[in-house]
Design a protein around this motif. Structure first.
Motif, mmCIF file in Angstrom:
data_model
loop_
_atom_site.group_PDB
_atom_site.id
_atom_site.type_symbol
_atom_site.label_atom_id
_atom_site.label_comp_id
_atom_site.label_asym_id
_atom_site.label_seq_id
_atom_site.Cartn_x
_atom_site.Cartn_y
_atom_site.Cartn_z
ATOM 1 N N ALA A 32 39.856 -77.008 -73.481
ATOM 2 C CA ALA A 32 39.769 -75.554 -73.606
ATOM 3 C C ALA A 32 38.407 -75.047 -73.129
ATOM 4 C CB ALA A 32 40.013 -75.138 -75.051
ATOM 5 N N VAL A 33 37.337 -75.728 -73.538
ATOM 6 C CA VAL A 33 35.982 -75.323 -73.122
ATOM 7 C C VAL A 33 35.818 -75.482 -71.609
ATOM 8 C CG1 VAL A 33 33.532 -75.879 -73.307
ATOM 9 C CG2 VAL A 33 34.960 -75.844 -75.361
ATOM 10 N N SER A 83 37.565 -68.262 -59.207
ATOM 11 C CA SER A 83 38.741 -68.465 -58.373
ATOM 12 C C SER A 83 39.941 -68.785 -59.233
ATOM 13 C CB SER A 83 38.494 -69.608 -57.387
ATOM 14 O OG SER A 83 39.694 -70.006 -56.761
ATOM 15 N N ALA A 84 41.121 -68.396 -58.738
ATOM 16 C CA ALA A 84 42.377 -68.717 -59.416
ATOM 17 C C ALA A 84 43.021 -69.930 -58.762
ATOM 18 C CB ALA A 84 43.313 -67.509 -59.377
ATOM 19 N N ALA A 85 42.202 -70.872 -58.348
ATOM 20 C CA ALA A 85 42.700 -72.044 -57.621
ATOM 21 C C ALA A 85 43.491 -72.968 -58.528
ATOM 22 C CB ALA A 85 41.522 -72.799 -56.998
ATOM 23 N N GLY A 86 44.131 -73.961 -57.906
ATOM 24 C CA GLY A 86 45.022 -74.879 -58.598
ATOM 25 C C GLY A 86 44.454 -75.584 -59.812
ATOM 26 N N PRO A 87 43.200 -76.095 -59.795
ATOM 27 C CA PRO A 87 42.704 -76.854 -60.954
ATOM 28 C C PRO A 87 42.793 -76.127 -62.285
ATOM 29 C CG PRO A 87 41.266 -77.189 -59.070
ATOM 30 C CD PRO A 87 42.258 -76.143 -58.664
ATOM 31 N N ILE A 88 42.618 -74.813 -62.307
ATOM 32 C CA ILE A 88 42.681 -74.110 -63.580
ATOM 33 C C ILE A 88 44.081 -74.187 -64.162
ATOM 34 C CG2 ILE A 88 43.144 -71.876 -62.484
ATOM 35 C CD1 ILE A 88 41.384 -72.610 -65.843
ATOM 36 N N ARG A 89 45.087 -74.256 -63.292
ATOM 37 C CA ARG A 89 46.458 -74.375 -63.782
ATOM 38 C C ARG A 89 46.681 -75.725 -64.443
ATOM 39 N NH1 ARG A 89 47.252 -71.755 -58.547
ATOM 40 N NH2 ARG A 89 47.634 -69.548 -58.906
ATOM 41 N N LEU A 90 45.985 -76.737 -63.957
ATOM 42 C CA LEU A 90 46.059 -78.049 -64.612
ATOM 43 C C LEU A 90 45.414 -77.997 -65.992
ATOM 44 C CD1 LEU A 90 45.271 -80.507 -61.666
ATOM 45 C CD2 LEU A 90 47.466 -80.137 -62.798
ATOM 46 N N PHE A 91 44.263 -77.313 -66.094
ATOM 47 C CA PHE A 91 43.630 -77.135 -67.401
ATOM 48 C C PHE A 91 44.602 -76.451 -68.369
ATOM 49 C CE2 PHE A 91 39.443 -77.444 -65.136
ATOM 50 C CZ PHE A 91 38.897 -78.456 -65.908
ATOM 51 N N LEU A 92 45.260 -75.393 -67.904
ATOM 52 C CA LEU A 92 46.190 -74.655 -68.753
ATOM 53 C C LEU A 92 47.387 -75.515 -69.141
ATOM 54 C CD1 LEU A 92 46.093 -71.213 -66.905
ATOM 55 C CD2 LEU A 92 45.203 -71.681 -69.178
ATOM 56 N N PHE A 114 47.445 -78.801 -69.487
ATOM 57 C CA PHE A 114 47.021 -79.777 -70.500
ATOM 58 C C PHE A 114 46.775 -79.111 -71.847
ATOM 59 C CE2 PHE A 114 45.779 -82.454 -66.759
ATOM 60 C CZ PHE A 114 46.629 -83.519 -67.050
ATOM 61 N N MET A 115 46.242 -77.889 -71.826
ATOM 62 C CA MET A 115 46.057 -77.168 -73.089
ATOM 63 C C MET A 115 47.403 -76.900 -73.755
ATOM 64 S SD MET A 115 43.033 -74.441 -72.149
ATOM 65 C CE MET A 115 43.087 -73.660 -73.777
ATOM 66 N N ALA A 116 48.405 -76.530 -72.954
ATOM 67 C CA ALA A 116 49.740 -76.291 -73.505
ATOM 68 C C ALA A 116 50.325 -77.571 -74.082
ATOM 69 C CB ALA A 116 50.656 -75.719 -72.420
ATOM 70 N N ILE A 117 50.083 -78.701 -73.426
ATOM 71 C CA ILE A 117 50.573 -79.987 -73.932
ATOM 72 C C ILE A 117 49.916 -80.322 -75.262
ATOM 73 C CG2 ILE A 117 50.573 -82.478 -73.523
ATOM 74 C CD1 ILE A 117 50.901 -81.844 -70.523
ATOM 75 N N PHE A 118 48.586 -80.143 -75.354
ATOM 76 C CA PHE A 118 47.883 -80.417 -76.607
ATOM 77 C C PHE A 118 48.378 -79.477 -77.716
ATOM 78 C CE2 PHE A 118 44.408 -82.189 -73.809
ATOM 79 C CZ PHE A 118 44.594 -83.495 -74.214
ATOM 80 N N ASP A 125 55.286 -72.972 -71.173
ATOM 81 C CA ASP A 125 53.971 -72.923 -70.526
ATOM 82 C C ASP A 125 53.704 -74.193 -69.727
ATOM 83 O OD1 ASP A 125 53.401 -70.436 -71.520
ATOM 84 O OD2 ASP A 125 52.110 -71.142 -73.135
ATOM 85 N N THR A 126 54.006 -75.341 -70.321
ATOM 86 C CA THR A 126 53.769 -76.613 -69.645
ATOM 87 C C THR A 126 54.543 -76.679 -68.342
ATOM 88 O OG1 THR A 126 53.430 -77.735 -71.765
ATOM 89 C CG2 THR A 126 53.937 -79.124 -69.867
ATOM 90 N N PHE A 127 55.808 -76.268 -68.390
ATOM 91 C CA PHE A 127 56.631 -76.282 -67.176
ATOM 92 C C PHE A 127 56.095 -75.308 -66.132
ATOM 93 C CE2 PHE A 127 60.143 -74.286 -64.799
ATOM 94 C CZ PHE A 127 60.574 -75.394 -64.068
ATOM 95 N N MET A 128 55.764 -74.081 -66.570
ATOM 96 C CA MET A 128 55.320 -73.061 -65.619
ATOM 97 C C MET A 128 53.989 -73.422 -64.978
ATOM 98 S SD MET A 128 54.700 -68.967 -66.227
ATOM 99 C CE MET A 128 53.007 -69.184 -66.794
ATOM 100 N N TYR A 129 53.020 -73.885 -65.795
ATOM 101 C CA TYR A 129 51.718 -74.249 -65.250
ATOM 102 C C TYR A 129 51.833 -75.487 -64.354
ATOM 103 C CZ TYR A 129 49.774 -71.138 -68.837
ATOM 104 O OH TYR A 129 49.468 -70.065 -69.620
ATOM 105 N N GLY A 130 52.671 -76.436 -64.752
ATOM 106 C CA GLY A 130 52.859 -77.630 -63.929
ATOM 107 C C GLY A 130 53.465 -77.282 -62.582
#
Length: 217
Positions: free
Chosen positions: A108-109, A120-129, A131-135, A167-172
């Protein structure tokens, strides 16, 4: 009615129901202390729904919306963490649970820092989101498993599970395609409305007097 009008109406409905739910839980938490632990998550949901609604009214910076996504998930993680800590002191948690909590907090941090540092709204932030949804999904399962089988807790677990799985599905999917499908976005809006409505009804119905004493074993 065109697509934009439908989307705007849906976001208005989500914002109104999220606002009512937050206000209801604030009122109930005066007498039912455990419901105070839900307020951070509901506040995050309220801020997120407000951002979604505002994005159809004004030209919001995408970074603001991404920050609201991070805040929403981070505050739900906080609420779930507080519920579990109320049940069992953190120091007595199994090592695996402590590790998951640390990794979830770090994710999260890092997600929030990455959004604001990269601009930027690049791809890596979607991975962070993702993983946060998974946790958040993992902690939801822990809450339902480790707390007393109270009806409101069951309803909360079901609603949050639906939110975080979606969320996990959409962000993935967006991390792979580097774009968020408008259909998936509108589907999440409909799901958020259903969840807020269900929790509102649950908070009104599942409000037994025993809640004022003990929900946790």
């Amino acid at each position: 009615m065109d697509y934009l009008s439908v989307a705007q109406s849906a976001n208005i409905a989500v914002f109104v129901t999220a606002s009512f739910l937050l206000g209801l839980l604030v009122f109930q938490s005066v007498r039912v202390s455990w419901k105070r632990l839900l307020l951070p998550g509901l506040l995050g949901q309220f801020l997120w729904s407000g951002g979604q609604f505002a994005s159809y009214r004004i030209d919001l910076n995408p970074i603001v919306l991404l920050n609201l996504e991070v805040i929403r998930l981070a505050l739900w993680l906080l609420s779930l963490f507080l519920l579990l800590a109320k049940r069992t002191p953190v120091i007595t948690w199994p090592a695996k649970s402590k590790i998951i909590a640390l990794i979830g907090t770090a994710t999260a941090v890092a997600g929030g820092a990455y959004v604001n540092a990269s601009g930027s709204a690049a791809g890596p932030i979607r991975l962070f989101l993702m993983f946060m949804a998974i946790f958040a999904l993992v902690f939801t399962e822990q809450v339902v498993r480790n707390l007393n089988t109270h009806r409101m807790i069951k309803l909360l677990g079901l609603c949050l599970s639906l939110l975080f799985v979606y969320d996990t599905f959409m962000y993935g999917q967006s991390a792979i395609t580097l774009a968020i499908s408008a259909t998936l976005t509108q589907g999440r809006t409909a799901l958020a409305f259903l969840v807020a409505t269900s929790l509102t009804v649950g908070a009104l119905i599942f409000n037994e007097k025993s809640d004022n004493q003990y929900i946790f074993s």
